[in-house]
Design a protein around this motif. Structure first.
Motif: not given
Length: 548
Positions: A378-380, A520-523, A414-420, A538-540
């Protein structure tokens, strides 16, 4: 001469009989074609499994149950077979007759009855009370059609109609429903033709239905009243709950009361708590999930004020599976007679993956990413205020985000959340890789204050988030080697190496930042089974809706 006349008459009679048979067959086909298919689609698998003796448990109630208890998930986790016979809008009088009709076809060991709408003090669905409109009454009648239409005419069905409908004209509409549906020609769909031919759609969750969306912050929550705080009045609802209990006990079936959790107001909670008294009268259990600590998040696990989202249902069903495991029921997994149930498990998980690849808003997508079926990045973006949204923050915390994303939001980075979710079951990364985060790339397991840890929502998953200043370099995951950098405001790069399923146009930079720098956000969604790439979303904008 006489012989010739007899032959002629016989031929005419046979022709009339043949014509009548053809006419009745054609008319029967027309009747099947034009009737609404909700009841058939929902109950087809019930009749099949009941005929095989495969229904060990029934779940009954309103749409709370339909959207809350998933028999296919229960089978996957326990091997116990059940069917969800809940009906949309079912009051307890309607639930009584739903159960009574179902018991004509099966002999379950247990019946779970939801206590929602215990306060409703009317029996006739076409009259209700003065507070309801004519549209409400018509909806109630239509919903009862969706319960009963699939059931052949029987003594029990006639008793239900006589008990819940006030006029014979309306009862006739259920006895011969062509009167109601004959004008549906303009509404007919492919499903109508396929179902009429015996090949149509049927419920693949053994009566359950999942809502793959959330209430998007519209849920109003109320204080929890004490369990001892109870409404002591009686109603048609309480009378019929007792009738349900007595019906089950008379047939040697164990009734168990339950309350599927939802955002109930205080008065509704008091009425539900009255079920403790009724359960006590009959010395039977009451599984009131409103009081199970940390079972659901009222903000993010509901699709509406009164219905669970699919992941809320997942958690409630998981809890119910634990309850069923204590009842001494048979585990049918591995039995070839139940092979169809295994195929339904596969279909259920495929529906989750499809939903996550096509969510229309960010709230729903974050809810879906909690499933172990999915890994994600998840990229913010630094230009968004998404992390100021309290529901988004709750859902990110559910996914394992710690303090690092909060830090990024404060810095405007900007930041990311990586979920494995495809790693080892214990949640530890086999090869964590190198995270150049100066101590700020946290996993959910290491953050004692993480809501994800508190409720074990990220159990079995490895999560990594960044604070915006840090980079992720060569993080080994089950879906590839992840790297992320944000060297300056306005420029971000995200790559996943070693994954051949990623489309060519995304390989250099999944973010495609030249074109999508204002999103705004890319998943990025991956199948946790094999790491294959499923979707870029993509969400905005207002409500963080999907951008195409």
């Amino acid at each position: 001469m006489i012989t010739s006349s007899i032959k002629h008459t016989t031929v005419r009679i046979l022709q009339c009989i043949a014509f009548l048979c053809l006419f009745l067959a054609a008319f029967g086909g027309v009747v099947r074609l034009v009737e609404r298919k909700q009841s058939i689609n929902k109950n087809a698998a019930f009749f099949d499994e009941a005929a095989k003796g495969h229904v060990d448990v029934l779940f009954a109630g309103s749409s709370h149950v339909i959207n809350g208890i998933n028999p296919v998930q229960i089978y996957e986790e326990t091997g116990i077979t059940s069917y969800n016979i809940g009906g949309h809008g079912n009051t307890l009088p309607a639930t009584y007759w739903t159960i009574a009709n179902a018991l004509d076809y099966c002999s379950p060991q247990f019946v779970f009855i939801d206590t929602y709408m215990l306060e409703k003090d009317y029996r006739y669905l076409d009259e209700m009370t003065d507070e309801y409109t004519d549209a409400d009454r018509q909806s109630s009648i239509d919903q009862f059609h969706a319960v009963l239409d699939a059931y052949p005419l029987s003594k029990t069905k006639l008793a239900a109609l006589n008990d819940l409908l006030s006029t014979q004209k309306l009862r006739n509409e259920f006895i011969f429903n062509f009167e109601k549906y004959h004008s549906r020609w303009s509404e007919l769909s492919r499903n109508d033709f396929e179902t009429a031919a015996g090949r149509g759609g049927r419920n693949t969750l053994m009566g359950a239905e999942l809502r793959f969306d959330t209430g998007s912050g519209s849920i109003r929550t109320y204080p929890r009243v004490f369990q001892e705080d109870r409404q002591e009045s009686e109603s048609e609802g309480t009378a019929y709950l007792r009738k349900i209990i007595e019906l089950c006990q008379a047939r040697g079936i164990h009734p168990i009361l339950m309350q599927v959790p939802y955002a109930a107001d205080e008065d509704s909670q008091r009425w539900a708590n009255h079920a403790y008294d009724i359960a006590g009268e009959y010395d039977i259990p009451f599984v009131n999930m409103m009081y199970v600590k940390d079972l659901i998040n009222m903000s993010s696990d509901l699709s509406s004020q009164t219905h669970l989202s699919s992941y809320g249902s997942y958690k409630v069903t998981e809890y119910m599976a634990d309850v069923l495991s204590t009842l001494g029921l048979t585990d049918h997994r591995g039995d070839t007679d139940y092979a169809e149930w295994d195929s339904l498990v596969d279909s259920y998980h495929e529906s989750v993956r499809n939903a996550a690849a096509g969510a229309e808003d960010l709230y729903s997508e974050l809810m879906l990413l909690q499933y172990r079926d999915l890994s994600s990045v998840i990229f913010v973006n630094d230009s968004t205020n998404v992390l100021m949204d309290s529901l988004v923050r709750e859902e990110l915390a559910d996914l394992g985000a710690g303090d690092a994303m909060d830090t990024a939001a404060k810095k405007g980075r900007s930041c990311v959340l990586i979920r494995d979710a495809g790693g080892p079951e214990d949640g530890q990364a086999a090869v964590p890789g190198e995270a150049e985060a100066n101590g700020s790339a946290d996993s959910a397991e290491g953050n004692a204050n993480s809501p994800a840890e508190a409720s074990d929502r990220s159990e079995g998953c490895t999560t990594t988030d960044t604070d915006g200043d840090s980079a992720v370099t060569g993080l080994e995951t089950s879906f590839g080697t992840v790297s992320f950098s944000s060297p300056a405001a306005g420029w971000n790069a995200l790559t996943v190496d070693g994954n051949d399923s990623i489309p060519d146009e995304l390989r250099e930079n999944l973010l495609q930042y030249y074109d999508d720098n204002d999103v705004d956000v890319q998943v990025f969604v991956f199948d946790s089974r094999d790491g294959s790439f499923l979707a870029k979303l993509k969400f905005s904008g207002a409500g963080f809706t999907r951008v195409y």
